[in-house]
Scaffold this active site. Structure first.
Site, PDB file in Angstrom:
ATOM      1  N   ARG A  52       0.839  -1.212   0.000  1.00  0.00           N
ATOM      2  CA  ARG A  52       0.000   0.000   0.000  1.00  0.00           C
ATOM      3  C   ARG A  52       0.873   1.261   0.000  1.00  0.00           C
ATOM      4  O   ARG A  52       0.568   2.236  -0.695  1.00  0.00           O
ATOM      5  CB  ARG A  52      -0.947  -0.004   1.203  1.00  0.00           C
ATOM      6  N   LYS A 151      -2.725   6.706   1.217  1.00  0.00           N
ATOM      7  CA  LYS A 151      -2.507   7.016   2.625  1.00  0.00           C
ATOM      8  C   LYS A 151      -1.478   8.144   2.680  1.00  0.00           C
ATOM      9  O   LYS A 151      -0.284   7.922   2.878  1.00  0.00           O
ATOM     10  CB  LYS A 151      -2.036   5.767   3.368  1.00  0.00           C
ATOM     11  N   GLU A 184     -16.353   6.097   6.350  1.00  0.00           N
ATOM     12  CA  GLU A 184     -15.472   5.448   7.325  1.00  0.00           C
ATOM     13  C   GLU A 184     -15.354   6.348   8.545  1.00  0.00           C
ATOM     14  O   GLU A 184     -15.903   7.445   8.561  1.00  0.00           O
ATOM     15  CB  GLU A 184     -14.090   5.176   6.705  1.00  0.00           C
TER      16      GLU A 184
END
Ligand code: PXG
Length: 291
Positions: A52, A151, A184
């Protein structure tokens, strides 16, 4: 605390681990990171976190100057040097030192650092009795603006959500998309359970595709539970039997109240406990050994 930090190729004492005031990670939030856990002397889901990180970097056209295999060794060695068997690892890659302009071309060398320490996200009693959360007015960023699957070091959207939760006396916020779908929490993914089926929003909605989330989906499937990635609204949360959040830092934490409404019977649900137990089991065996 006297930690040893990995910083651009060397291990240095915490007090010498500093980034420049011209670092674009600091000036603009231009960079990417991972939060990783170590359990029982192993780095949990290390490969997934590194995948990721490198995908996030690729999306923002940031070339990480360390090969992925080497980065795995950096993470393990940082744990080793800090004698971390159970802890929390922060791996950060910024655009590096540039000038005061935005242009990333002025940043010749990315900054890479790794911290291995410990973390306690929510007070322990919340894991037993469950969290009381609210939906907040600040919406999750549109994926067309900055895709939440990256991220990145830009967390102001989430931090505003967290501040709004705090202003209302609760620990965590549920953030909606600009269309009003449940996205979220500020640093965790969300799951609901209805009639024995586990449901969580799909990544394309504009959420971080959490590694804990993916792990929980796998664990639930292995238990024979139906698992769906599906768009849903607050209605589905209010009428759910159970609700919980997942994240590397938070792990799995039950949610028992949303916007003042009790979820299910108002106590952490049986399926949530079963998944917490399965998750804890998995942390004993997953990932490369530190020592
Ligand atoms: N959504 C968001 C927006 C996150 O930042 C998660 C979901 C969970 O993903 P993982 O892969 O960890 O299961 C995150 C990650 C904090 C904090 O202090 C939380 C994260 C990162 C850094 C700090 O709450 N969460």
């Amino acid at each position: 605390m006297g930690l040893t930090i990995y910083m651009d190729g060397e291990f240095v004492p915490e007090e010498n681990a500093a980034v420049s005031v011209f670092d674009h990670g600091l000036l603009y939030g231009d960079g990417v990171f991972e939060g990783i856990r170590a359990y029982h002397g192993r780095v949990f889901k290390l490969e997934e976190h590194l995948d990721r990180l490198y995908d996030s970097a690729k999306y923002i056209l940031l070339e990480i100057p360390v090969a992925k295999e080497e980065m795995a060794k950096v993470v393990i060695e940082t744990c080793r040097r800090n004698v971390i068997r159970d802890g929390y690892i922060r791996l950060v890659v910024t655009r590096g030192k540039g000038d005061l302009g935005l242009d990333p071309k002025k940043c010749p060398k990315p900054t890479v650092f790794c911290i291995a320490a410990t973390i306690q996200l929510y007070p322990p009693e919340f894991y037993e009795k469950g969290l009381d959360v609210i939906t907040v007015p600040t919406r999750r960023s549109m994926p067309e603006a900055l895709n939440a699957r990256v991220k990145s070091l830009n967390y102001l959207n989430n931090i505003l959500g967290r501040i709004e939760a705090g202003l209302n006396g609760v620990q965590e916020a549920i953030m909606l998309t600009s269309d009003g779908y449940v996205a979220e929490a500020t640093g965790d993914n969300i799951f609901i359970i209805k009639d024995g089926t586990l449901v969580t929003p799909p990544p394309h909605l504009g959420i971080l595709e959490g590694i804990t989330r993916n792990t929980v989906m796998e664990l639930a499937s292995a238990m024979g539970t139906r698992v769906y990635e599906k768009v849903f609204t607050r209605y589905d949360v209010f009428t759910a039997d159970e609700c919980f959040l997942t994240g590397t830092a938070a792990e799995l934490i039950p949610v028992v109240k949303v916007d003042g409404r009790p979820i299910g019977n108002g106590r952490p649900g049986a399926m949530t406990w079963e998944l917490i137990r399965a998750f804890r089991e998995l942390t004993k065996t997953d990932g490369p050994e530190i020592f």
